[in-house]
Design a protein around this motif. Structure first.
Motif, PDB file in Angstrom:
ATOM      1  N   GLU A 154      -5.326  10.549   1.662  1.00  0.00           N
ATOM      2  CA  GLU A 154      -5.856   9.201   1.457  1.00  0.00           C
ATOM      3  C   GLU A 154      -4.981   8.574   0.379  1.00  0.00           C
ATOM      4  O   GLU A 154      -4.814   9.154  -0.699  1.00  0.00           O
ATOM      5  CB  GLU A 154      -7.313   9.294   0.992  1.00  0.00           C
ATOM      6  CG  GLU A 154      -7.987   7.967   0.891  1.00  0.00           C
ATOM      7  CD  GLU A 154      -9.424   8.108   0.395  1.00  0.00           C
ATOM      8  OE1 GLU A 154      -9.781   9.163  -0.168  1.00  0.00           O
ATOM      9  OE2 GLU A 154     -10.171   7.144   0.573  1.00  0.00           O
ATOM     10  N   ASN A 155      -4.398   7.420   0.692  1.00  0.00           N
ATOM     11  CA  ASN A 155      -3.483   6.813  -0.287  1.00  0.00           C
ATOM     12  C   ASN A 155      -3.554   5.291  -0.225  1.00  0.00           C
ATOM     13  O   ASN A 155      -4.204   4.727   0.651  1.00  0.00           O
ATOM     14  CB  ASN A 155      -2.055   7.323  -0.044  1.00  0.00           C
ATOM     15  CG  ASN A 155      -1.600   7.067   1.380  1.00  0.00           C
ATOM     16  OD1 ASN A 155      -1.375   5.927   1.774  1.00  0.00           O
ATOM     17  ND2 ASN A 155      -1.500   8.129   2.186  1.00  0.00           N
ATOM     18  N   ASP A 156      -2.880   4.647  -1.166  1.00  0.00           N
ATOM     19  CA  ASP A 156      -2.881   3.172  -1.171  1.00  0.00           C
ATOM     20  C   ASP A 156      -1.958   2.640  -0.086  1.00  0.00           C
ATOM     21  O   ASP A 156      -2.348   1.790   0.705  1.00  0.00           O
ATOM     22  CB  ASP A 156      -2.409   2.633  -2.532  1.00  0.00           C
ATOM     23  CG  ASP A 156      -3.418   2.906  -3.639  1.00  0.00           C
ATOM     24  OD1 ASP A 156      -4.625   2.869  -3.348  1.00  0.00           O
ATOM     25  OD2 ASP A 156      -2.989   3.159  -4.776  1.00  0.00           O
ATOM     26  N   VAL A 157      -0.702   3.129  -0.083  1.00  0.00           N
ATOM     27  CA  VAL A 157       0.263   2.619   0.891  1.00  0.00           C
ATOM     28  C   VAL A 157       1.008   3.789   1.540  1.00  0.00           C
ATOM     29  O   VAL A 157       1.610   4.612   0.845  1.00  0.00           O
ATOM     30  CB  VAL A 157       1.301   1.669   0.252  1.00  0.00           C
ATOM     31  CG1 VAL A 157       2.166   1.024   1.328  1.00  0.00           C
ATOM     32  CG2 VAL A 157       0.630   0.590  -0.582  1.00  0.00           C
ATOM     33  N   THR A 158       0.940   3.846   2.860  1.00  0.00           N
ATOM     34  CA  THR A 158       1.766   4.793   3.609  1.00  0.00           C
ATOM     35  C   THR A 158       2.935   4.016   4.180  1.00  0.00           C
ATOM     36  O   THR A 158       2.742   3.034   4.901  1.00  0.00           O
ATOM     37  CB  THR A 158       0.961   5.445   4.748  1.00  0.00           C
ATOM     38  OG1 THR A 158      -0.015   6.306   4.171  1.00  0.00           O
ATOM     39  CG2 THR A 158       1.862   6.268   5.658  1.00  0.00           C
ATOM     40  N   ILE A 159       4.136   4.450   3.835  1.00  0.00           N
ATOM     41  CA  ILE A 159       5.344   3.804   4.348  1.00  0.00           C
ATOM     42  C   ILE A 159       5.934   4.743   5.389  1.00  0.00           C
ATOM     43  O   ILE A 159       6.219   5.910   5.093  1.00  0.00           O
ATOM     44  CB  ILE A 159       6.349   3.551   3.209  1.00  0.00           C
ATOM     45  CG1 ILE A 159       5.729   2.611   2.170  1.00  0.00           C
ATOM     46  CG2 ILE A 159       7.658   2.962   3.768  1.00  0.00           C
ATOM     47  CD1 ILE A 159       6.534   2.472   0.886  1.00  0.00           C
ATOM     48  N   VAL A 160       6.092   4.249   6.596  1.00  0.00           N
ATOM     49  CA  VAL A 160       6.666   5.084   7.654  1.00  0.00           C
ATOM     50  C   VAL A 160       8.154   4.772   7.735  1.00  0.00           C
ATOM     51  O   VAL A 160       8.543   3.642   8.043  1.00  0.00           O
ATOM     52  CB  VAL A 160       5.987   4.838   9.015  1.00  0.00           C
ATOM     53  CG1 VAL A 160       6.441   5.905  10.006  1.00  0.00           C
ATOM     54  CG2 VAL A 160       4.480   4.830   8.879  1.00  0.00           C
ATOM     55  N   GLY A 161       8.985   5.794   7.440  1.00  0.00           N
ATOM     56  CA  GLY A 161      10.434   5.604   7.471  1.00  0.00           C
ATOM     57  C   GLY A 161      11.020   5.625   6.076  1.00  0.00           C
ATOM     58  O   GLY A 161      10.655   4.800   5.233  1.00  0.00           O
ATOM     59  N   GLY A 162      11.916   6.589   5.839  1.00  0.00           N
ATOM     60  CA  GLY A 162      12.538   6.736   4.522  1.00  0.00           C
ATOM     61  C   GLY A 162      13.955   6.222   4.490  1.00  0.00           C
ATOM     62  O   GLY A 162      14.833   6.817   3.862  1.00  0.00           O
TER      63      GLY A 162
END
Ligand code: 48F
Length: 263
Positions: free
Chosen positions: A29-37
């Motif tokens: 559970e997190n604030d922002v999940t960014i897909v793609g590094g």
């Protein structure tokens, strides 16, 4: 007399497993999940983590950086148009001026500095992890559905394995040309993804930064997935818009999360 302190194999194993599970438990559970590094995702992550948001970058490869290591045309130089060289100054990436408004840097150096900057601010990474789908709660993207990258490459008949979900207040699609997350919504008939247009450097970079933002409740787009999602021209191996789009996505995400922007 050995140089290194005595440590057993079991200790090495436990250090890895416990450290990994602690992070997984915390970041499910997190604030922002960014897909793609890639450059856009790393830049967005760095900016969000430095403001204190719990930020996870999910990357399907075993390395971070996406298309930023090589630059273009199998030649490891990356170009930047003014004013994006200011981000290079901020990240302490050395570069040269080519002509008025155009700069060139060693792509591996720029990429390594950006990864380090994101990690220094507290971004956590989940490598070898593929986002297959989104979680939708009441018409809003509420997280992502993930599986191990190797699992997705095995024949279906031997991998009857359900994925798991990570819940997030916001998700950013920074998957580059794959535009994986907006396409997951397209498969459900919730968005239409036209695909990027033909190359036009002059137009593309401004357009990508301008169109960066929330494309669906709970989902933002950054980097080349913006061009895919809105049918904007491609730009080739010039990276300023990736960095500035990442920054813009972080600004908008922070406004949404702090309630400064109405959702
Ligand atoms: O492709 P990538 O570098 O995207 P970007 O940050 O930058 C684009 C430039 O590199 C270049 C360009 C402009 O200069 O045209 O192409 O927009 O990084 C995207 C990352 O997302 C990962 C992929 O492996 C890559 O490292 N990725 C893509 N789909 C998924 C994913 C997915 N479904 N799950 C996890 N990672």
């Amino acid at each position: 007399m050995s140089l290194f302190k005595p440590v057993g194999e079991k200790d090495v194993t436990r250090a890895i497993v416990r450290g990994f599970l602690r992070q997984l438990d915390e970041y499910a559970e997190n604030d922002v999940t960014i897909v793609g590094g890639g450059p856009a995702g790393l830049m967005a992550g760095r900016e969000l983590a430095r403001q204190g948001f719990k930020t996870l970058v999910i990357e399907r490869m075993n390395y971070l950086g996406g298309g930023f290591w090589i630059g273009g045309y199998l030649m490891n130089k990356a170009t930047f148009r003014e004013p994006s060289q200011e981000v290079l100054d901020e990240l302490q990436v050395p570069y040269e001026k080519v002509s008025d408004g155009l700069y060139v840097a060693d792509a591996p150096h720029a990429c390594a500095r950006l990864i380090a900057a994101a990690a220094d601010e507290g971004v956590k990474f989940s490598n070898m992890t593929v986002v297959e789908d989104v979680i939708l709660h009441n018409g809003r993207v509420a997280g992502v559905v993930v599986n191990w990258m190797p699992v997705t490459k095995l024949p279906r008949e031997i991998t009857c394995l359900d994925p798991v979900g990570f819940q997030a207040k916001l998700v950013i699609d920074a998957t580059g040309h794959d535009a994986s997350i907006v396409k997951a919504l397209e498969r459900r008939g919730l968005l239409r993804v036209p695909g990027m247009g033909a190359m036009w450097v002059e137009r593309s970079e401004d357009a990508v930064v301008e169109h960066t933002g929330e494309i669906f409740p709970g989902l933002l787009v950054a980097g080349m997935s913006v061009a895919e999602a809105y049918g904007l021209p491609r730009m080739g191996p010039t990276f300023g818009a990736m960095l500035l789009s990442g920054k813009r996505a972080a600004e908008i995400a922070a406004e949404i999360l702090t309630g400064a922007r109405l959702v």
